[in-house]
Design an enzyme around this catalytic site. Sequence first.
Site, PDB file in Angstrom:
ATOM      1  N   GLU A   1      -1.216  -1.878  -6.896  1.00 36.94           N
ATOM      2  CA  GLU A   1      -2.014  -0.741  -7.359  1.00 36.94           C
ATOM      3  C   GLU A   1      -1.059   0.442  -7.582  1.00 36.94           C
ATOM      4  O   GLU A   1      -0.996   1.008  -8.653  1.00 36.94           O
ATOM      5  CB  GLU A   1      -3.030  -0.421  -6.264  1.00 36.94           C
ATOM      6  CG  GLU A   1      -3.937   0.727  -6.538  1.00 36.94           C
ATOM      7  CD  GLU A   1      -4.903   0.921  -5.378  1.00 36.94           C
ATOM      8  OE1 GLU A   1      -5.862   0.133  -5.278  1.00 36.94           O
ATOM      9  OE2 GLU A   1      -4.698   1.839  -4.573  1.00 36.94           O
TER      10      GLU A   1
ATOM     11  N   GLY B   1       0.824  -1.214   0.000  1.00 36.59           N
ATOM     12  CA  GLY B   1       0.000   0.000   0.000  1.00 36.59           C
ATOM     13  C   GLY B   1       0.855   1.260   0.000  1.00 36.59           C
ATOM     14  O   GLY B   1       2.031   1.218  -0.342  1.00 36.59           O
TER      15      GLY B   1
ATOM     16  N   GLY C   1      -7.939   0.068  -2.628  1.00 39.69           N
ATOM     17  CA  GLY C   1      -7.683  -1.226  -3.244  1.00 39.69           C
ATOM     18  C   GLY C   1      -7.330  -2.282  -2.219  1.00 39.69           C
ATOM     19  O   GLY C   1      -7.033  -3.420  -2.557  1.00 39.69           O
TER      20      GLY C   1
ATOM     21  N   GLY D   1       2.199   5.076   1.977  1.00 37.79           N
ATOM     22  CA  GLY D   1       2.407   5.748   3.254  1.00 37.79           C
ATOM     23  C   GLY D   1       3.728   5.369   3.893  1.00 37.79           C
ATOM     24  O   GLY D   1       4.525   4.635   3.318  1.00 37.79           O
ATOM     25  N   ALA D   2       3.952   5.874   5.105  1.00 39.77           N
ATOM     26  CA  ALA D   2       5.234   5.671   5.790  1.00 39.77           C
ATOM     27  C   ALA D   2       5.474   4.192   6.091  1.00 39.77           C
ATOM     28  O   ALA D   2       6.585   3.682   5.932  1.00 39.77           O
ATOM     29  CB  ALA D   2       5.242   6.464   7.086  1.00 39.77           C
TER      30      ALA D   2
END
Length: 634
Positions: A253, A230, A351, A232-233
Amino acid sequence: MLDHTEAKRRLEEMRQQYPEKFAPLERIFGKIHRGARIFIGTACGEPQFLSSSLVEYVSSNPKAFFDAEVFHVWSLGIAPYADDRFRHNFRHNSFFIGQTTREAINRGAADYTPLFLSQVPDMFFRRRVPIDVALIQTSPPDRHGYMSLGISVDIVKAAAEMAGIVVAQVNKRMPRTLGDGFIHIRDVDYIVPHDEELLEFLPERDNEAIQKMAQNVARLVEDGATIQVGYGATPNAIIANLREKHHLGVHTELISDGIVELMKLGVIDNSKKTINRGKAVATFCMGHTDTYEFLHDNPAVEFRTIDYTNDPLIIAQHENMVAINAALEIDLTGQATAESIGHVFFSGVGGQADFMRGAVLAKNGRTILALPSTAKNGSVSRVVPFLKEGAGVTLVRGDIHYVVTEYGIAYLHGKNIRERAMELISIAHPNFRPQLIEEAKKHNLIYQDQAFIAGKRGEYPAELERTCLTCKDVECFFRPVNIDDEGLLKDFFYSLSDNSLYRRFISSRKDMPHERLQEFVVIDYTREMVILATEKSDGKETVIAVGQYGINPGAHTAEVSFAVRDAYHNKGIGSALLEYLTYLAQRQGLLGFTAEVLVENKPMLHVFEKAFPDLDRHVSDGVYELRMKFRTVK
Ligand SMILES: CC(C)(COP(=O)(O)OP(=O)(O)OC[C@H]1O[C@@H](n2cnc3c(N)ncnc32)[C@H](O)[C@@H]1OP(=O)(O)O)[C@@H](O)C(=O)NCCC(=O)NCCS
């Protein structure tokens, strides 16, 4: 990227061929009718010039169109559609909530449409969500007249196919990506040539907890796996911890800087993928300009539409698929939200569910939910008894295999509610564990008499985990017992022969109920130690031996005992466990061990004699009482 003169030349050719498509913006925007549904390209692929021109147009023609709906999958917020001053002109509607739309959505000034992203194109095709105007951004046309949607193919392609008016900002900085993202100039109504830097996305910085959690996740990713990660951090830290892996594949994705970095290092080579072998597959990209440059005309990366990348049935075709995603909160029953914090809408369905469901179905697939154990500087636990009222359940109880925090790995799939609760409590932040135990008891999620040792004394000492080789060349994994190990120990004790059980406990008692088992698993690590030797097969852990000691009250020694599965006797495991326990006890400053061994128990006696040739023994009622002194460590 295309060289400047080449891009200019191609556009000139197109201008000659299709002069009507090169209209001034005033004329183009003048075609948008009131109440129109306007789609705007995704995230870093947003056509910034078109977006800001649209806002300028509305500022100077306030009555030009009313009640237009602006659709985005994700906006980085370069244009203020949700501003109060435009409330009669635009209503923002987003399939995913980013930082810039969150406030407006929660204030009721903009809309959020929760939908699996895999299904958005179908909503466009079936006109359940009709699109009148699509503002998109493309690379300059190639010699065949095809332009590339570049870093944002996702739902942009479907929107462009269905929109009554398609306006393309042609930007020579948009990379020409390979795959599905081509659109022919014939299928575009207006071309607006405008070069500008693409938006970049710089993820938040990580911290020590995220780093530890990422290391734990890396342990679950095997060489040859195909990964989805996914954004982000958290995911970035995870990707950075995969550098030692080999032959990873990508079906995802979002393609990020981290993934490109691993491609450049050769860690990701896509050579073991079941489908699309040799190619990393993604639907959009958010990152640095360097990353965009890497994607230009690169046959190692394929951009496909989101109804392909996120289709659970396509994802499921990848053997060894590992979907790694983050969440805001998970409850003790194993349902998680990535969408909202209570009533506050935070991100979106996105997603995540598409990928987790696909990976659950894949042969040897794994789903990993990775989250730091706390939020808000450690003041809030992300492992909660139940999701807060108002939370959107993004992942249901059947979606998650592993949950990973900086405190370890919990395995949930196929486990009952009691086991899930104990697993999750064991990886929650220690400050919140007593509270979680209490709540879990209150709601009958765990045994009413579940023992628990609060504070440091009861904290799992992960640093004591190690792999060792016995004197007979058998490789073993040793680790301290954990509060969620009751099931594993139950299986272990019931697997022992009557003779082994008798020798271990010097008693004819054969049952191992919860009350007895929890004395082995809930321990004060400063007073006692239980080390398990375990084996993993097909991801399932089995205990093959248990060695333990408990400090003798009033003495500076500890009582030690062992049990090894019958089929594993005489492989050196008992001796290796004794050696490790001796090391740990000495480290604690203890002076020696005591043990009670049946006189007939020759193997045990032999193990002790080998390690402590000058041990002391007394016989009483057929039992040796042994005293073993540690050698002084110089
Ligand atoms: C005792 C026990 C823990 C030993 O574990 P293990 O993994 O088999 O131990 P190891 O393989 O390290 O060593 C066993 C040693 O005993 C020796 N041995 C086996 N049977 C023996 C016998 N009848 N007489 C003498 N020595 C014997 C083996 O040859 C080996 O010695 P070596 O390493 O010098 O060859 C295991 O047998 C067990 O679980 N027994 C049942 C429970 C029990 O008795 N617990 C002890 C309570 S304190």
